[in-house]
Design a protein around this motif. Structure first.
Motif, PDB file in Angstrom:
ATOM      1  N   LEU A  79      47.742  61.670  13.654  1.00 38.91           N
ATOM      2  CA  LEU A  79      47.275  60.442  14.288  1.00 38.91           C
ATOM      3  C   LEU A  79      47.924  60.311  15.663  1.00 38.91           C
ATOM      4  CD1 LEU A  79      47.369  57.713  11.469  1.00 38.91           C
ATOM      5  CD2 LEU A  79      45.452  59.136  12.205  1.00 38.91           C
ATOM      6  N   PRO A  80      47.195  59.805  16.643  1.00 39.21           N
ATOM      7  CA  PRO A  80      47.760  59.660  17.995  1.00 39.21           C
ATOM      8  C   PRO A  80      48.996  58.767  17.983  1.00 39.21           C
ATOM      9  CG  PRO A  80      45.383  59.298  18.004  1.00 39.21           C
ATOM     10  CD  PRO A  80      45.800  59.347  16.563  1.00 39.21           C
ATOM     11  N   ASP A  81      50.006  59.169  18.784  1.00 44.10           N
ATOM     12  CA  ASP A  81      51.181  58.313  18.915  1.00 44.10           C
ATOM     13  C   ASP A  81      51.337  57.850  20.358  1.00 44.10           C
ATOM     14  OD1 ASP A  81      52.303  60.408  20.336  1.00 44.10           O
ATOM     15  OD2 ASP A  81      53.628  61.045  18.723  1.00 44.10           O
ATOM     16  N   ASP A  82      52.278  56.951  20.588  1.00 45.14           N
ATOM     17  CA  ASP A  82      52.451  56.348  21.916  1.00 45.14           C
ATOM     18  C   ASP A  82      52.986  57.335  22.944  1.00 45.14           C
ATOM     19  OD1 ASP A  82      51.577  53.956  20.861  1.00 45.14           O
ATOM     20  OD2 ASP A  82      53.605  53.229  20.415  1.00 45.14           O
ATOM     21  N   ALA A  83      53.545  58.456  22.486  1.00 45.45           N
ATOM     22  CA  ALA A  83      54.124  59.433  23.414  1.00 45.45           C
ATOM     23  C   ALA A  83      53.111  60.454  23.914  1.00 45.45           C
ATOM     24  CB  ALA A  83      55.287  60.152  22.737  1.00 45.45           C
ATOM     25  N   GLY A  84      51.861  60.324  23.482  1.00 47.54           N
ATOM     26  CA  GLY A  84      50.822  61.232  23.966  1.00 47.54           C
ATOM     27  C   GLY A  84      50.531  62.405  23.056  1.00 47.54           C
ATOM     28  N   TRP A 106      37.247  62.193   8.338  1.00 48.62           N
ATOM     29  CA  TRP A 106      37.137  60.949   7.568  1.00 48.62           C
ATOM     30  C   TRP A 106      38.528  60.420   7.217  1.00 48.62           C
ATOM     31  CZ3 TRP A 106      38.935  59.978   2.636  1.00 48.62           C
ATOM     32  CH2 TRP A 106      38.550  58.745   2.087  1.00 48.62           C
ATOM     33  N   VAL A 107      39.459  61.317   6.863  1.00 52.79           N
ATOM     34  CA  VAL A 107      40.832  60.911   6.537  1.00 52.79           C
ATOM     35  C   VAL A 107      41.478  60.239   7.741  1.00 52.79           C
ATOM     36  CG1 VAL A 107      43.138  61.719   5.901  1.00 52.79           C
ATOM     37  CG2 VAL A 107      41.133  62.674   4.760  1.00 52.79           C
ATOM     38  N   LYS A 159      43.432  55.305  10.227  1.00 49.24           N
ATOM     39  CA  LYS A 159      43.422  54.390  11.370  1.00 49.24           C
ATOM     40  C   LYS A 159      43.028  52.986  10.916  1.00 49.24           C
ATOM     41  CE  LYS A 159      42.469  57.673  15.128  1.00 49.24           C
ATOM     42  NZ  LYS A 159      41.454  58.114  16.132  1.00 49.24           N
ATOM     43  N   ARG A 160      42.030  52.908  10.030  1.00 52.52           N
ATOM     44  CA  ARG A 160      41.598  51.609   9.521  1.00 52.52           C
ATOM     45  C   ARG A 160      42.718  50.937   8.732  1.00 52.52           C
ATOM     46  NH1 ARG A 160      39.929  49.137   5.089  1.00 52.52           N
ATOM     47  NH2 ARG A 160      40.236  50.997   3.792  1.00 52.52           N
ATOM     48  N   SER A 215      47.524  43.934  11.271  1.00 44.21           N
ATOM     49  CA  SER A 215      47.004  42.559  11.260  1.00 44.21           C
ATOM     50  C   SER A 215      47.758  41.705  10.251  1.00 44.21           C
ATOM     51  CB  SER A 215      45.506  42.565  10.928  1.00 44.21           C
ATOM     52  OG  SER A 215      44.768  43.244  11.919  1.00 44.21           O
ATOM     53  N   ALA A 216      48.043  42.291   9.087  1.00 47.63           N
ATOM     54  CA  ALA A 216      48.780  41.555   8.053  1.00 47.63           C
ATOM     55  C   ALA A 216      50.198  41.237   8.517  1.00 47.63           C
ATOM     56  CB  ALA A 216      48.814  42.371   6.767  1.00 47.63           C
TER      57      ALA A 216
END
Length: 252
Positions: free
Chosen positions: A160-165, A228-229, A234-235, A242-243
């Motif tokens: 998954l993408p992270d903040d460091a690129g 799909w994973v 991400k979802r 949000s929680a």
């Protein structure tokens, strides 16, 4: 019984515990590798009583293998040439040119070749996770390490993408509760992931773990759909964020 000459596994990676079980029963189980585009076999392990886990063997006679642009561990894309390699896709020049170059078939699989000419596969090129420091992580290897628990029904590891690129290692895991309390099993699995992670370098560890009471979506050939994973993780991350935000607002 009595008439079996050869047992060969193909189609997907042979789990080591299965290979070990057949060997313990006295069966010599070989593993082969190839693609439809190579008619289809490229390599196979030679018959013999010695167990060689992890390898898919040496190339068949007439087949030549190379590792394209290997890294410091000798891992790179497996390319192959031989009389069994296809001439091309029917009436699809673009697809042919993407996979066939100067007679070499670009398999899209990553692997290495040892000093004895045996091929070891580590995963698909498109599935490699690359962290912010450029280190490669191979999901297939990690899945084999993390899935060794009686309460894991199935799992998939992706980036998954992270903040460091770069990408961070994430896992969607489906528990098998085996009639035990749900919360107990989930706590046990979280502890299992921590224990496995502590024995490996930080960049290879699962950073995001989501336990999911469903089934992983698969292709017609029973391979997990990693795209799909990624979307599902991400979802779930958005839902969790949000929680958490709502909880903070309640507290404040």
């Amino acid at each position: 019984g009595g008439n079996i000459r050869h047992l060969v596994s193909g189609g997907s990676a042979l789990p080591d515990e299965v290979h070990k079980a057949f060997h313990a029963l006295g069966f010599d189980l070989s593993e082969g590798y190839g693609l439809t585009e190579s008619s289809p076999v490229l390599t196979v392990t030679s018959p013999g009583n010695k167990r060689l886990p992890g390898t898919v063997g040496r190339p068949l006679p007439g087949v030549e293998l190379k590792i394209l642009e290997p890294d410091s561990s000798g891992i790179g894309e497996v390319i192959a040439k031989g009389p069994n390699v296809m001439a091309g896709y029917f009436e699809d020049r673009d697809a042919t040119e993407a996979i066939l170059k100067n007679g070499w078939l670009y398999t899209g699989d990553l692997g290495r070749i040892d000093a004895d000419g045996r091929l070891y596969l580590v995963g698909r090129k498109k599935d490699v996770i690359i962290d912010a420091n450029g280190k490669n992580v191979f999901p297939d290897e990690l899945e084999e390490l993390y899935q060794a628990h009686k309460h894991i029904k199935e799992l998939s590891i992706v980036g998954l993408p992270d903040d460091a690129g770069g990408e961070k290692v994430a896992c969607l895991c489906v528990p098998d509760y085996l009639d035990r309390p749900r919360d107990d099993v989930r706590r046990e699995l979280e502890e299992h992931f921590r224990n496995v992670s502590q024995d490996m370098p930080f960049y290879r560890r699962v950073k995001i773990l989501r336990l999911w009471d469903g089934e992983l979506l698969r292709t017609s050939t029973r391979k997990v759909k990693r795209k799909w994973v990624v979307d599902e993780l991400k979802r779930l991350e958005r839902v969790a964020a949000s929680a958490e935000k709502a909880q903070k607002q309640l507290v404040s």
